[in-house]
Each structure stands twice: as C-alpha cells, then as structure tokens.
Design an enzyme around this catalytic site. Structure first.
Site: not given
Length: 549
Positions: A87, A405, A490, A528
C-alpha cells in the site's frame, strides 16, 4: 448490532420504503466468513509482521488495499493462499498528537493531504473567501491528483477509498447494469455477488423514523422537500456507517464522529471502512500481511517464473528510504483506477510488460461527477449541525441522466445552502498514455467534457430553483462559479473488463497478472461505485480461485 440483525433490518427496510430499484433484492444476509468489526473500535494494526523484505518470494502480491484488493486478499487467504499486500499510503492505526487518527474536515492539518504543501479542498471558497491553507508535506490521507484538466480525489492508506468516501454503498438499478458491464451476467451479479459484497461491507440503512426527527439530517429533509415539490423522487440509499453509533452520537453518549463532520480526511469512529470489514477478516486468517508506505514501480516477468516486482519504501515526507525487489507467483493490480492504469501504461510503454494489449489505458471516466450548491430562502434552513454521512438522493437518471446525492455541508454554522454531488450519464472517456520525453503517464481528459454532466444535473436543479424561487450558489468553487466541474471522486476505467483483460480481469499477454479494481469498469456505474467494484471483485476472484489456482 449483529451481522444477521443488520442484514435483516436492511432487507426489511428496503422493501418497506421503496429504495433504489434492485437494492432491496440484494441486501439480504449471505452466509460468509466476513465479520464486520464494530465501526467504533480502534483499527487493528495491519503490520505486525513488519514490512516486506527485499528478496522475499510470495505466492500472491496484491498492489493496493482498496475494495478490489481487499476482496482478493480475503478470498485467496480463505482458499489457503498466503497473500502480501503493498500500500502506497500509511496504515492509519496510530493516533496523532490530538489523540485522534484522522483530522477533522473543518481543520485540515498534516494528516489531510498526500504530499502537498497546501490543501486543495473540493470546495475552494466559502462566503467569498478562499479556504485552502498551507500544511506540512506528509503522506496524508487524501490525494488531490491533478491531471488532464481534472482533479481526482483518492484515498491514500490501508483501506484506500473507503477511508475518505461518504460510505454510500449503492447498487445500480437492475435495468442500468447492461450499460455498466455489458459482458457480465446481471442475473449472477444480483443473485450472488451484490448480496455477498453488501454483507461483507456491512451495509445498512438509516432508520427512516429517526431520520424524520433528528436535527443533523435537516439538510436532507430540506433536499427531499425541494425534490418532491418539483416532481423528483427522493430515495434513501444504503451506507456503511454504523447507524446505531450515530444515534448514540446524537444522544451524546459516545464521542462524536459523523455528527462532528468527520468525513473528508477520515472518520474516527462510526464508519465501517475496509479496515473494519474485509481487511479485518483477511488479517484474521493469518495468511495476509500488509506493507504500508510501499510504492510499486516495476513489474516484469521473472526468469524463474512468476514476476519480479520492484518497489520503493517511503518515509512520511515522501522520500525513498529503500528500494526492494521481490518475486511473486501472481500479481493483482488493485491500486485504484488511476494507480492501476498509470502503472500498466508505463510498464507496457517501457518494455517491462510488452505483451499487454493496446486497450490498456483506455476507457477512463469520472462517473459523471459534478457538484453544485443552491441558496435557499431563510425559511428553509439546512441546519447548523449536519451529519457528514449522506443518506439519500434525487433520482432523475431515466429522464435526465442524473442521480444527485443530497450531500452535507458540515461547516458548523447555518448556511441556508443545499449541496449536491451529481452522478451523470456523461459519455466522454479519456485515455492514459506514456509521455516518453517527460517520463510520465498523462491523461487526455478535457474540462470541456464536463458540459454534458452540467446539462444533466441542470435537469434537476434548474427545475427546483424555478419551483422554489431560489438560485445557485456562486461562492463555493471560486468567484462567480456555479459548477464544481473540475473534479471526480469516482475514477473508473483504464483497464476495461473484456478489453484490456478477459472477462474476469486476467490481463492479456501475461499469465498470472490480474486487474481487480475500479479500472475494470468503463467510466460509469450510474451511482456511487464501490459496491459494484466490490461485487465485481467477488465475482472475478471466485472464478480465478476455481480455475487458476
């Protein structure tokens, strides 16, 4: 709340209230070995065994710890395969000087941004004043990556985007799925993999009775009223927040988290990020280890089989502390749409993975993201205290190509503003390509390509403004600027399923290499995206384990 009761409550709540079509049928309980850790528990340390050593050999290396990578790691481990995850961001398991792991949305500090010396908030202005400020350079949690005329916001840390998103775990309407992933069996996804993903993520729904009475969702009730008065349906949407914990926040019996506005730079208590769900379950197998602050630079075929992977170990100031070379039998690319796409494009262009096909880098989109605010009348206050977790939206997808949203604006003061993040049916797609002269990967996105998203969002908000006699806010994204058309939360695509890969994420030309994240999805999910990324990963890894291992 137990997983069983959570899923029972979710399933019943959906069928009663008529939430987004398709969601009700996929939120039931599923027999899995994923246990959702209480969201308010301290994230367990993921690095007990220490970082990977140079010269190590591992059966599977997963690059990235977001949704796709976490699913792959868990399922491989459950199948008996040891997995090492790398990571680029930090572990986020150690409190700062204030005793908290994450910084508050209204008080960004060194923890807030990835290797920046100045914050770059999605809302750049408020009440006519710029809000960004200088911060120390640090491997913070939110990357505001600028490229090709767009800012891509990405989570940096163990848990990836789950650390910084609003937790809206929305399943697309069934009738829209063919346009999202045309090569995938929709029946299989809605029968098996969406339910599995929602169970693993710990998805739940706000108590609709509590919603009606609580002050911190006044902003959402105002948004609902205005939507319905203009003829638009307002739909509650599932989320991965611990709603029982939020009730206790409001009651004042636990430390405040969402009710204190925590979201953009992490959430210290109530949100069930991957640290509490898939990664916790993966870690519990004893077969998954994680090396934070490690950035992969090269993947190439190894002479002895498998792949040679070169990575850099970073300090918290972004300096390279060490360069390591390890060998992996198989490699899963799960660095997020941007991270995976950029890495693959560079590896193909520089000859490290020459057999990747020409589809690598193509089909990238922003999920049609565009933001705006509306200035309400004084008789429509949205509330001084706003929970940072959105719980509903305005659905005009079929008629106008937009799902909006109803987002919080947790400033701590009354703003009389309604704020929205819209997801739109924007058809524009960009491509990543290698600039040899500059030695970097570039994206050819153009700011003008946001215009379709603006037009689609206007099908909702022009009508609401006309009905309510209100206007757009022009002070949130600059001076006299209505639309937040400069960003996406996104990112999707860049290694599209069935094109850059086969229909299960296997990269063409190099057996043993896989893509298992949002790079597989061609640019749009209609809602989403993380529930779809998770469900697709569940589908793909099941097939890969059954056939490749």
């Amino acid at each position: 709340m137990s997983d069983k009761s959570l899923h029972s409550k979710v399933s019943g709540g959906v069928s009663r209230r008529g939430f987004i079509a398709g969601t009700g049928s996929i939120l039931g309980a599923v027999a899995l070995t994923v246990n959702v850790t209480p969201a308010h528990a301290e994230p367990a340390t993921t690095t007990a065994s220490g970082p990977i050593e140079s010269g190590a050999r591992v059966p599977v290396l997963v690059i990235g710890t977001g949704y796709g990578g976490s699913v792959a790691a868990l399922r491989l481990a459950q199948a008996g395969v040891p997995v090492h995850m790398v990571e680029m961001g930090m572990a986020w398991d150690t409190p700062g000087s204030d005793g908290k792991i994450f910084a508050n949305t209204t008080k960004p500090d060194y923890r807030s941004y990835w290797l920046r010396t100045r914050t770059k908030a999605p809302l750049s202005n408020f009440l006519g004043f710029p809000i960004d400020k200088d911060v120390p350079r640090y491997t913070g949690i939110l990357d505001a990556e600028e490229m090709g005329g767009i800012i891509v916001y990405q989570g940096r840390g163990v848990g990836g985007g789950s650390l910084v998103n609003g937790g809206m775990a929305v399943t697309p309407k069934r009738q829209n799925f063919a346009a999202i992933l045309p090569s995938v069996d929709a029946e299989e996804m809605y029968r098996t993999y969406y339910p599995r993903a929602n169970a693993g993520l710990g998805v739940g729904l706000i108590d609709p009775v509590w919603f009606e009475a609580v002050d911190c969702y006044q902003f959402a009730r105002v948004g609902r009223k205005h939507a319905q008065r203009s003829g638009f349906p307002f739909v509650f949407v599932p989320d991965v927040y611990d709603w029982d914990y939020m009730k206790q926040e409001v009651a004042g019996t636990v430390p405040k988290s969402a009710v204190d506005g925590e979201i953009l730079y992490g959430n210290n208590a109530g949100k069930k990020s991957l640290q509490q769900t898939y990664l916790a379950a993966a870690r519990a197998t004893g077969k998954v280890t994680i090396s934070p602050l490690h950035r992969v630079t090269t993947v190439s075929p190894s002479d002895g089989g498998g792949y040679t992977v070169v990575m850099e170990q970073l300090s918290t100031s972004g300096d390279v502390l060490a360069t390591k070379t390890v060998t992996a039998g198989r490699v899963f690319f799960a660095a997020g749409s941007v991270g995976t796409s950029k890495l693959l494009v560079r590896l193909k262009a520089t000859g490290a993975l020459p057999n990747l096909n020409d589809e690598v880098g193509k089909g990238w989109g922003d999920n049609g993201n565009v933001m705006c605010g509306r200035a309400n009348h004084m008789w429509d206050p949205t509330g001084k205290v706003q929970a940072s977790i959105p719980c509903g939206g305005i659905d005009n997808w079929d008629a106008g190509g937009a799902f909006a949203e109803v987002a919080p604006l947790p400033t701590g003061i009354e703003t009389y503003a309604s704020f929205y993040l819209s997801i739109t049916k924007n058809p524009n797609r960009a491509r990543f390509s290698w600039n040899a002269a500059a030695g970097k990967v570039e994206l050819d996105w153009q700011t003008a390509w946001k215009q379709p998203s603006i037009d689609m969002a206007k099908t909702i908000f022009d009508k609401i403004n006309a009905k309510e006699g209100t206007i757009y806010r022009t002070d949130l994204f600059g001076t006299n600027k209505v639309w937040g058309d400069h960003l996406t939360y996104h990112p999707l695509g860049g290694a599209v399923l069935g094109k850059a890969t086969d229909n299960y994420g296997r990269l063409h030309g190099h057996p043993g290499l896989y893509v298992i994240d949002g790079a597989l999805i061609p640019g749009n999910t209609s809602v989403n995206p993380f529930a779809t990324i998770t469900a697709l990963a569940e589908r793909n890894i099941e097939k890969i384990i059954a056939t490749d291992l």
